[in-house]
Motif scaffolding. Structure first.
Motif, PDB file in Angstrom:
ATOM      1  N   SER A 222     -47.844  -6.729 -14.684  1.00  0.00           N
ATOM      2  CA  SER A 222     -46.761  -7.684 -14.939  1.00  0.00           C
ATOM      3  C   SER A 222     -47.078  -9.046 -14.317  1.00  0.00           C
ATOM      4  N   TYR A 223     -47.674  -9.020 -13.133  1.00  0.00           N
ATOM      5  CA  TYR A 223     -48.109 -10.244 -12.451  1.00  0.00           C
ATOM      6  C   TYR A 223     -49.117 -10.998 -13.319  1.00  0.00           C
ATOM      7  N   ALA A 224     -50.142 -10.286 -13.783  1.00  0.00           N
ATOM      8  CA  ALA A 224     -51.177 -10.913 -14.600  1.00  0.00           C
ATOM      9  C   ALA A 224     -50.606 -11.425 -15.919  1.00  0.00           C
ATOM     10  N   THR A 225     -49.737 -10.633 -16.530  1.00  0.00           N
ATOM     11  CA  THR A 225     -49.137 -11.011 -17.803  1.00  0.00           C
ATOM     12  C   THR A 225     -48.302 -12.286 -17.656  1.00  0.00           C
ATOM     13  N   GLY A 231     -49.731 -19.808 -19.008  1.00  0.00           N
ATOM     14  CA  GLY A 231     -50.826 -20.734 -19.297  1.00  0.00           C
ATOM     15  C   GLY A 231     -51.934 -20.757 -18.275  1.00  0.00           C
ATOM     16  N   ALA A 232     -51.973 -19.791 -17.356  1.00  0.00           N
ATOM     17  CA  ALA A 232     -53.012 -19.767 -16.328  1.00  0.00           C
ATOM     18  C   ALA A 232     -54.391 -19.518 -16.940  1.00  0.00           C
ATOM     19  N   ASP A 233     -55.404 -20.132 -16.359  1.00  0.00           N
ATOM     20  CA  ASP A 233     -56.781 -19.943 -16.800  1.00  0.00           C
ATOM     21  C   ASP A 233     -57.231 -18.508 -16.496  1.00  0.00           C
ATOM     22  N   LEU A 234     -57.968 -17.918 -17.428  1.00  0.00           N
ATOM     23  CA  LEU A 234     -58.377 -16.521 -17.293  1.00  0.00           C
ATOM     24  C   LEU A 234     -59.228 -16.294 -16.045  1.00  0.00           C
ATOM     25  N   VAL A 237     -57.036 -16.098 -12.987  1.00  0.00           N
ATOM     26  CA  VAL A 237     -56.385 -14.785 -12.928  1.00  0.00           C
ATOM     27  C   VAL A 237     -57.375 -13.726 -12.450  1.00  0.00           C
ATOM     28  N   GLN A 238     -58.619 -13.825 -12.905  1.00  0.00           N
ATOM     29  CA  GLN A 238     -59.669 -12.900 -12.457  1.00  0.00           C
ATOM     30  C   GLN A 238     -59.822 -12.965 -10.938  1.00  0.00           C
ATOM     31  N   GLU A 239     -59.841 -14.162 -10.393  1.00  0.00           N
ATOM     32  CA  GLU A 239     -59.989 -14.351  -8.950  1.00  0.00           C
ATOM     33  C   GLU A 239     -58.788 -13.786  -8.193  1.00  0.00           C
ATOM     34  N   LEU A 240     -57.599 -14.034  -8.721  1.00  0.00           N
ATOM     35  CA  LEU A 240     -56.383 -13.568  -8.060  1.00  0.00           C
ATOM     36  C   LEU A 240     -56.274 -12.045  -8.064  1.00  0.00           C
ATOM     37  N   LEU A 241     -56.730 -11.420  -9.151  1.00  0.00           N
ATOM     38  CA  LEU A 241     -56.674  -9.962  -9.256  1.00  0.00           C
ATOM     39  C   LEU A 241     -57.817  -9.276  -8.527  1.00  0.00           C
ATOM     40  N   GLY A 242     -58.871 -10.026  -8.238  1.00  0.00           N
ATOM     41  CA  GLY A 242     -60.022  -9.432  -7.568  1.00  0.00           C
ATOM     42  C   GLY A 242     -60.904  -8.634  -8.501  1.00  0.00           C
ATOM     43  N   HIS A 243     -60.911  -9.011  -9.796  1.00  0.00           N
ATOM     44  CA  HIS A 243     -61.777  -8.337 -10.757  1.00  0.00           C
ATOM     45  C   HIS A 243     -63.222  -8.798 -10.575  1.00  0.00           C
ATOM     46  N   ALA A 244     -64.150  -7.861 -10.532  1.00  0.00           N
ATOM     47  CA  ALA A 244     -65.562  -8.215 -10.389  1.00  0.00           C
ATOM     48  C   ALA A 244     -66.095  -8.883 -11.651  1.00  0.00           C
ATOM     49  N   SER A 245     -65.572  -8.480 -12.794  1.00  0.00           N
ATOM     50  CA  SER A 245     -66.047  -9.009 -14.073  1.00  0.00           C
ATOM     51  C   SER A 245     -64.893  -9.623 -14.854  1.00  0.00           C
ATOM     52  N   LEU A 246     -65.197 -10.715 -15.558  1.00  0.00           N
ATOM     53  CA  LEU A 246     -64.182 -11.354 -16.404  1.00  0.00           C
ATOM     54  C   LEU A 246     -63.795 -10.442 -17.562  1.00  0.00           C
ATOM     55  N   LEU A 247     -64.695  -9.530 -17.935  1.00  0.00           N
ATOM     56  CA  LEU A 247     -64.410  -8.604 -19.034  1.00  0.00           C
ATOM     57  C   LEU A 247     -63.178  -7.757 -18.727  1.00  0.00           C
ATOM     58  N   THR A 248     -63.011  -7.396 -17.465  1.00  0.00           N
ATOM     59  CA  THR A 248     -61.846  -6.599 -17.068  1.00  0.00           C
ATOM     60  C   THR A 248     -60.556  -7.378 -17.258  1.00  0.00           C
ATOM     61  N   TYR A 252     -55.988  -9.027 -20.948  1.00  0.00           N
ATOM     62  CA  TYR A 252     -54.713  -9.752 -20.977  1.00  0.00           C
ATOM     63  C   TYR A 252     -54.678 -10.846 -22.038  1.00  0.00           C
ATOM     64  N   THR A 253     -55.828 -11.165 -22.633  1.00  0.00           N
ATOM     65  CA  THR A 253     -55.825 -12.163 -23.700  1.00  0.00           C
ATOM     66  C   THR A 253     -55.113 -11.628 -24.937  1.00  0.00           C
ATOM     67  N   HIS A 254     -54.992 -10.308 -25.057  1.00  0.00           N
ATOM     68  CA  HIS A 254     -54.241  -9.729 -26.175  1.00  0.00           C
ATOM     69  C   HIS A 254     -52.777 -10.178 -26.120  1.00  0.00           C
ATOM     70  N   ILE A 255     -52.267 -10.306 -24.913  1.00  0.00           N
ATOM     71  CA  ILE A 255     -50.888 -10.762 -24.724  1.00  0.00           C
ATOM     72  C   ILE A 255     -50.753 -12.196 -25.204  1.00  0.00           C
ATOM     73  N   GLN A 256     -51.744 -13.025 -24.835  1.00  0.00           N
ATOM     74  CA  GLN A 256     -51.739 -14.431 -25.217  1.00  0.00           C
ATOM     75  C   GLN A 256     -51.798 -14.574 -26.739  1.00  0.00           C
ATOM     76  N   LYS A 257     -52.644 -13.768 -27.374  1.00  0.00           N
ATOM     77  CA  LYS A 257     -52.778 -13.826 -28.827  1.00  0.00           C
ATOM     78  C   LYS A 257     -51.486 -13.397 -29.513  1.00  0.00           C
ATOM     79  N   GLN A 258     -50.829 -12.371 -28.974  1.00  0.00           N
ATOM     80  CA  GLN A 258     -49.579 -11.912 -29.561  1.00  0.00           C
ATOM     81  C   GLN A 258     -48.504 -12.981 -29.431  1.00  0.00           C
ATOM     82  N   ASP A 259     -48.483 -13.693 -28.298  1.00  0.00           N
ATOM     83  CA  ASP A 259     -47.525 -14.781 -28.116  1.00  0.00           C
ATOM     84  C   ASP A 259     -47.755 -15.892 -29.131  1.00  0.00           C
TER      85      ASP A 259
END
Length: 275
Positions: A222-225, A231-234, A237-248, A252-259
């Motif tokens: 929910s935080y990431a969404t 409008g946050a840069d992907l 968001v990767q840095e904030l979530l602590g994801h090692a890879s941008l692929l992970t 969430y881009t699916h949410i952006q596309k649906q919007d």
């Protein structure tokens, strides 16, 4: 345990310096095959491996075990235990949109909490904190009081043993202060049970399930969404979530596309035309 498997475990522990959880997962997966088929893993052919995997219907579980096998075979090839490099194709998993709650959903859940007791204040603060920080529940439960430094949160026990610092909303910080003051416990743990000990994972699950009907991890989604929709840069968001890879993070881009699609359907006149 076969000699090759023992060497692989030593390699990922010492040379690769993987976390204890990762090493334990690899060891569990690979020992499963050796014990089930009663042969050294290096001697197993593809047919025998898939025979052992027939019991797994869940594609994610299957892929995790196949990934462990491929990592082991890759190590054996590079270590010259094998003459040929074996690789088993992973099962394709559809990209599913992660479950998330809207801010209104979370507000409605928070409104159900009785904040006249310190337990209620804790539950209120925990839900706000998870939504405001995007922290994994495992990270949250390891936090100490000193890990909140003003408007910043220092996550020291992150996945993969990677530390990160994220901003914490003032409303969450204020809720935490109210809970800690009311609890009266003298302990370094940030999240406490009713005895003052560290809050357990199952207790945290019961809290979010009681008021929101979801697991704590849904608050991370929910935080990431909320950030992506805002409008946050992907990569931020990767840095904030602590994801090692941008692929992970890209799920969430699916949410952006649906919007974007919903916006076109609502506002573009051509979508109202009848064929």
């Amino acid at each position: 345990m076969s000699n090759e498997l023992e060497a692989f475990i030593e390699y990922i522990t010492v040379t690769k310096a993987l976390s204890q959880k990762s090493v334990a997962a690899y060891k569990s997966d690979l020992l499963f095959f050796e014990e089930k088929l009663q042969k050294p893993l290096i001697e197993l052919d593809t047919k025998l491996l898939f025979t052992a995997l027939e019991a797994y219907d869940n594609k994610r579980t299957l892929n995790r075990k196949l990934s462990s096998i491929n990592a082991f075979f890759d190590f054996c090839y590079k270590s010259q235990f094998l003459e040929e490099k074996n690789k088993i194709r992973l099962s394709k998993i559809p990209k599913l949109l992660p479950k998330f709650l809207s801010y209104e959903d979370i507000q409605n859940g928070l409104a159900l909490i009785d904040r006249s007791t310190w337990i209620g204040l804790r539950d209120y603060a925990l839900i706000l904190f998870l939504y405001a920080s995007g922290a994994r529940i495992s990270e949250a439960l390891e936090l100490g009081r000193s890990d909140i430094e003003g408007e910043w949160l220092h996550i020291r026990h992150a996945k993969g043993d990677k530390e990160r610092i994220v901003p914490l909303a003032a409303v969450a910080e204020k809720a935490i202060e109210a809970y800690l003051q009311a609890s009266g416990f003298e302990t370094e743990h940030l999240w406490c049970n009713y005895r003052g000990g560290k809050l357990s994972r199952i207790s945290a699950y019961k809290i979010t399930q009681k008021y929101l009907g979801v697991s704590p991890h849904v608050l991370r989604h929910s935080y990431a969404t909320s950030l992506i929709r805002g409008g946050a840069d992907l990569r931020v968001v990767q840095e904030l979530l602590g994801h090692a890879s941008l692929l992970t993070t890209q799920i969430y881009t699916h949410i952006q596309k649906q919007d974007l699609k919903d916006t076109v359907n609502v506002y573009h006149p051509i979508t109202k035309e009848q064929l």
